[in-house]
Design a protein around this motif. Structure first.
Motif, PDB file in Angstrom:
ATOM      1  N   GLY A  87       0.703  -1.258  -0.062  1.00  0.00           N
ATOM      2  CA  GLY A  87       0.087  -0.056  -0.011  1.00  0.00           C
ATOM      3  C   GLY A  87       0.654   1.227  -0.026  1.00  0.00           C
ATOM      4  N   ARG A  88      -0.036   2.315  -0.279  1.00  0.00           N
ATOM      5  CA  ARG A  88       0.667   3.727  -0.185  1.00  0.00           C
ATOM      6  C   ARG A  88      -0.145   4.758   0.749  1.00  0.00           C
ATOM      7  NH1 ARG A  88       2.815   5.764  -5.965  1.00  0.00           N
ATOM      8  NH2 ARG A  88       4.375   3.770  -6.705  1.00  0.00           N
ATOM      9  N   GLY A  89       0.608   5.270   1.657  1.00  0.00           N
ATOM     10  CA  GLY A  89      -0.067   6.173   2.528  1.00  0.00           C
ATOM     11  C   GLY A  89      -0.364   7.792   1.886  1.00  0.00           C
ATOM     12  N   MET A 121       5.203   4.773   1.923  1.00  0.00           N
ATOM     13  CA  MET A 121       5.056   3.452   1.549  1.00  0.00           C
ATOM     14  C   MET A 121       4.713   2.733   2.769  1.00  0.00           C
ATOM     15  SD  MET A 121       5.382   3.730  -1.732  1.00  0.00           S
ATOM     16  CE  MET A 121       6.374   4.457  -3.118  1.00  0.00           C
ATOM     17  N   LEU A 122       3.823   1.722   2.690  1.00  0.00           N
ATOM     18  CA  LEU A 122       3.422   0.993   3.858  1.00  0.00           C
ATOM     19  C   LEU A 122       3.417  -0.450   3.625  1.00  0.00           C
ATOM     20  CD1 LEU A 122      -0.349   2.776   4.100  1.00  0.00           C
ATOM     21  CD2 LEU A 122       1.830   3.375   5.079  1.00  0.00           C
ATOM     22  N   ASP A 123       3.617  -1.177   4.634  1.00  0.00           N
ATOM     23  CA  ASP A 123       3.794  -2.479   4.778  1.00  0.00           C
ATOM     24  C   ASP A 123       2.508  -3.315   4.442  1.00  0.00           C
ATOM     25  OD1 ASP A 123       6.452  -3.383   5.249  1.00  0.00           O
ATOM     26  OD2 ASP A 123       6.487  -2.621   7.185  1.00  0.00           O
ATOM     27  N   VAL A 131      10.110   5.867   2.994  1.00  0.00           N
ATOM     28  CA  VAL A 131       9.302   7.039   2.285  1.00  0.00           C
ATOM     29  C   VAL A 131      10.210   7.026   0.947  1.00  0.00           C
ATOM     30  CG1 VAL A 131       9.253   9.593   2.591  1.00  0.00           C
ATOM     31  CG2 VAL A 131       9.008   8.164   4.419  1.00  0.00           C
ATOM     32  N   ALA A 132       9.348   7.371  -0.135  1.00  0.00           N
ATOM     33  CA  ALA A 132       9.831   7.597  -1.430  1.00  0.00           C
ATOM     34  C   ALA A 132       9.935   9.159  -1.894  1.00  0.00           C
ATOM     35  CB  ALA A 132       9.164   6.793  -2.633  1.00  0.00           C
ATOM     36  N   GLY A 165       7.265   6.339  11.648  1.00  0.00           N
ATOM     37  CA  GLY A 165       6.974   5.724  12.914  1.00  0.00           C
ATOM     38  C   GLY A 165       8.194   5.172  13.843  1.00  0.00           C
ATOM     39  N   THR A 166       9.414   6.279  13.781  1.00  0.00           N
ATOM     40  CA  THR A 166      10.524   5.635  14.450  1.00  0.00           C
ATOM     41  C   THR A 166      10.982   7.083  15.357  1.00  0.00           C
ATOM     42  OG1 THR A 166      12.974   4.653  14.438  1.00  0.00           O
ATOM     43  CG2 THR A 166      12.070   6.408  12.451  1.00  0.00           C
ATOM     44  N   ALA A 167      11.765   6.897  16.099  1.00  0.00           N
ATOM     45  CA  ALA A 167      12.398   8.036  16.978  1.00  0.00           C
ATOM     46  C   ALA A 167      13.167   9.080  16.158  1.00  0.00           C
ATOM     47  CB  ALA A 167      13.299   7.378  18.116  1.00  0.00           C
TER      48      ALA A 167
END
Length: 203
Positions: A87-89, A121-123, A131-132, A165-167
């Motif tokens: 998927g794409r966000g 870009m999503l899992d 990210v692209a 979604g990371t630090a």
């Protein structure tokens, strides 16, 4: 130096998750429950949950709340040009001022306008994968005949950390390509920004 309350709560929640108190997909205590259990304020409770989300240990789900995340597989990037099969966000398209590096590629003055397209870009489970980013002079997709790739690593910028979604400051891998048309003019610069704890690059 003493840990702030939010870090203390996050550390204990991480320990409890690792010990199996909550399985992947199970909801962790709400902010109100954390306040009561740990004797902290609402800000510290929320920040503790945010820390777990930034680390990929917990994830928010609609109508469920914050749950323990499923383990994320480590992928290997072997061909950046293969279309992403999942998927794409969110997609954003913004005019920005060219950095000195982009200015050299496009043969323009630093600070001149370029167009940046960014796609999350999503899992398969809907979590962020990478990210692209694509820079062009006017947003037009033009055919390219040749490209040069570079792979590097650096700390994630704050906006990248939010998207992934990371630090903030977590290590990311960057796969960049500069693409020329048949006349030798750069038509686009593209980057894939990948969390280093979830990706390997083997080109």
């Amino acid at each position: 130096m003493r840990n702030p309350p939010s870090r203390r709560v996050a550390d204990d929640l991480r320990r409890r998750i690792t010990a199996g108190e909550w399985a992947p997909g199970e909801r962790i205590p709400s902010r109100g429950q954390l306040q009561q259990e740990y004797g902290v304020g609402p800000g510290a409770a929320q920040r503790a949950v945010d820390i777990l989300r930034e680390e990929g240990i917990a994830v928010g789900r609609p109508r469920t709340g914050v749950v323990v995340a499923d383990p994320v597989p480590v992928r290997t990037l072997t061909d950046p040009d293969i279309p992403w099969p999942y998927g794409r966000g969110e997609r954003t398209l913004d005019p920005i001022a060219a950095s000195p590096e982009l200015a050299i590629h496009f043969a323009i003055d630093p600070g001149a306008p370029v167009l940046r397209e960014r796609i999350d870009m999503l899992d398969p489970d809907g979590r962020p994968s990478h990210v692209a980013v694509r820079w062009t002079l006017d947003g037009t997709r033009r055919p390219w005949a040749e490209q040069r790739r570079e792979v590097s690593g650096r700390p994630a910028a704050r906006d990248e950390a939010v998207l992934l979604g990371t630090a903030a400051g977590a290590h990311v891998l960057v796969c960049m390509a500069v693409r020329w048309d048949r006349g030798g003019r750069v038509v686009e610069v593209v980057e894939l920004v990948l969390p280093a704890d979830r990706w390997r690059i083997a080109l």
